[in-house]
Design a protein around this motif. Sequence first.
Motif, PDB file in Angstrom:
ATOM      1  N   GLY A   1     -20.597 -33.698  -2.862  1.00  0.00           N
ATOM      2  CA  GLY A   1     -19.847 -32.759  -2.035  1.00  0.00           C
ATOM      3  C   GLY A   1     -18.356 -32.964  -2.159  1.00  0.00           C
ATOM      4  O   GLY A   1     -17.579 -31.998  -2.255  1.00  0.00           O
ATOM      5  N   GLU A   2     -17.917 -34.223  -2.179  1.00  0.00           N
ATOM      6  CA  GLU A   2     -16.491 -34.530  -2.334  1.00  0.00           C
ATOM      7  C   GLU A   2     -15.995 -34.115  -3.722  1.00  0.00           C
ATOM      8  O   GLU A   2     -14.864 -33.663  -3.884  1.00  0.00           O
ATOM      9  N   PHE A   3     -16.874 -34.254  -4.717  1.00  0.00           N
ATOM     10  CA  PHE A   3     -16.526 -33.880  -6.081  1.00  0.00           C
ATOM     11  C   PHE A   3     -16.252 -32.380  -6.177  1.00  0.00           C
ATOM     12  O   PHE A   3     -15.421 -31.938  -6.968  1.00  0.00           O
ATOM     13  N   MET A   4     -16.948 -31.590  -5.358  1.00  0.00           N
ATOM     14  CA  MET A   4     -16.782 -30.139  -5.381  1.00  0.00           C
ATOM     15  C   MET A   4     -15.420 -29.715  -4.849  1.00  0.00           C
ATOM     16  O   MET A   4     -14.891 -28.677  -5.235  1.00  0.00           O
ATOM     17  N   ASN A   5     -14.860 -30.471  -3.942  1.00  0.00           N
ATOM     18  CA  ASN A   5     -13.566 -30.134  -3.339  1.00  0.00           C
ATOM     19  C   ASN A   5     -12.452 -30.928  -4.022  1.00  0.00           C
ATOM     20  O   ASN A   5     -12.661 -32.073  -4.425  1.00  0.00           O
ATOM     21  N   PRO A   6     -11.234 -30.377  -4.157  1.00  0.00           N
ATOM     22  CA  PRO A   6     -10.796 -29.107  -3.568  1.00  0.00           C
ATOM     23  C   PRO A   6     -10.995 -27.892  -4.472  1.00  0.00           C
ATOM     24  O   PRO A   6     -10.597 -26.795  -4.130  1.00  0.00           O
TER      25      PRO A   6
END
Length: 319
Positions: free
Chosen positions: A141-146
Amino acid sequence: MTTNTRDSIRFLQLLRRGTSIAVKKKKPLVRRSPGRSPQLIGYNDFSYPTSISTAAAVVLAAEYERMRTMLDEVPPTVVLDRWNDEVFRKLYQLGFFEIVGITPKRTDVVIDEGDVRTMQIVSSQNADDLERIDAALQKLGEFMNPTSSIPESVIIDLLTGLSEALSNVTGHAYPDDYQPIYPHIGRFWVSATADRRNHSLTVVVYDQGVTIPVTYPRIERLEKVYNYLGRTLRQQPSFDFENDGTYIRAAMKYGGSRTDQKHRGKGLPQIIDVIKRIGRGRLTVFSRGGWCTRAPNGRFSSGAVPYSLGGTLAIVAAI
């Protein structure tokens, strides 16, 4: 799985029958005699597939881990040099060879490759690994942002729904009164991929448990659910499992767990709610011989085949 459902489930059922014969007879997979080359009792040819989906790879890994665990023997690889490069690479990235005991397991299950981050297949037997799985999914999930257009709060809600679904698996997929046709090892399998190029997060969850079409009819239901099932179930099905897709659709639309507790069984509807908020995305659930998909446009479609997947497979694609 989603593009060639009938043939995929049929292949996996035939594979399960074959491995189950080996498990039942308790015969070694490789016969070794002094002064002679080792002889295989039988094998499945993996040199002809030109592609494999993550979902199919997860089910495949589960089946071979079941056989390896019950026979206490590592399945050998055959004509590995003839395997399609794409198929081999996919299985290697997902940790297939580690799951079945051919190569040592890595400590970090999250693998980076440019704009794609993959959580290798995690095999677990109880809720103790949920924290580890949740941490790996949070990394994705963190990889998807920003770069992702999916808000962080929505991703968190999606992961919460997945955690609930996994909790249901660990608590209810293998009840004490469950007598499976094929022996199981009481595990579940999870894998996921985050792709920054197309802003997608895909999660696959599989278990070899009692399945939705078996458990759902046993649960006490609200009147609206009874009315729905009464309208849609075929009273005289033309083949086994023909109503399975209807039961899966009901579980996705209305939720519910085997215990029928209000705070349980919200996993699938919660995931659908998150997909609604995103405005795009897809949830597909296979269980026994049935399947149901909630498409990005909000429409449900379902069906069934005369073969059994041997468990429940959920594919969540948030795009």
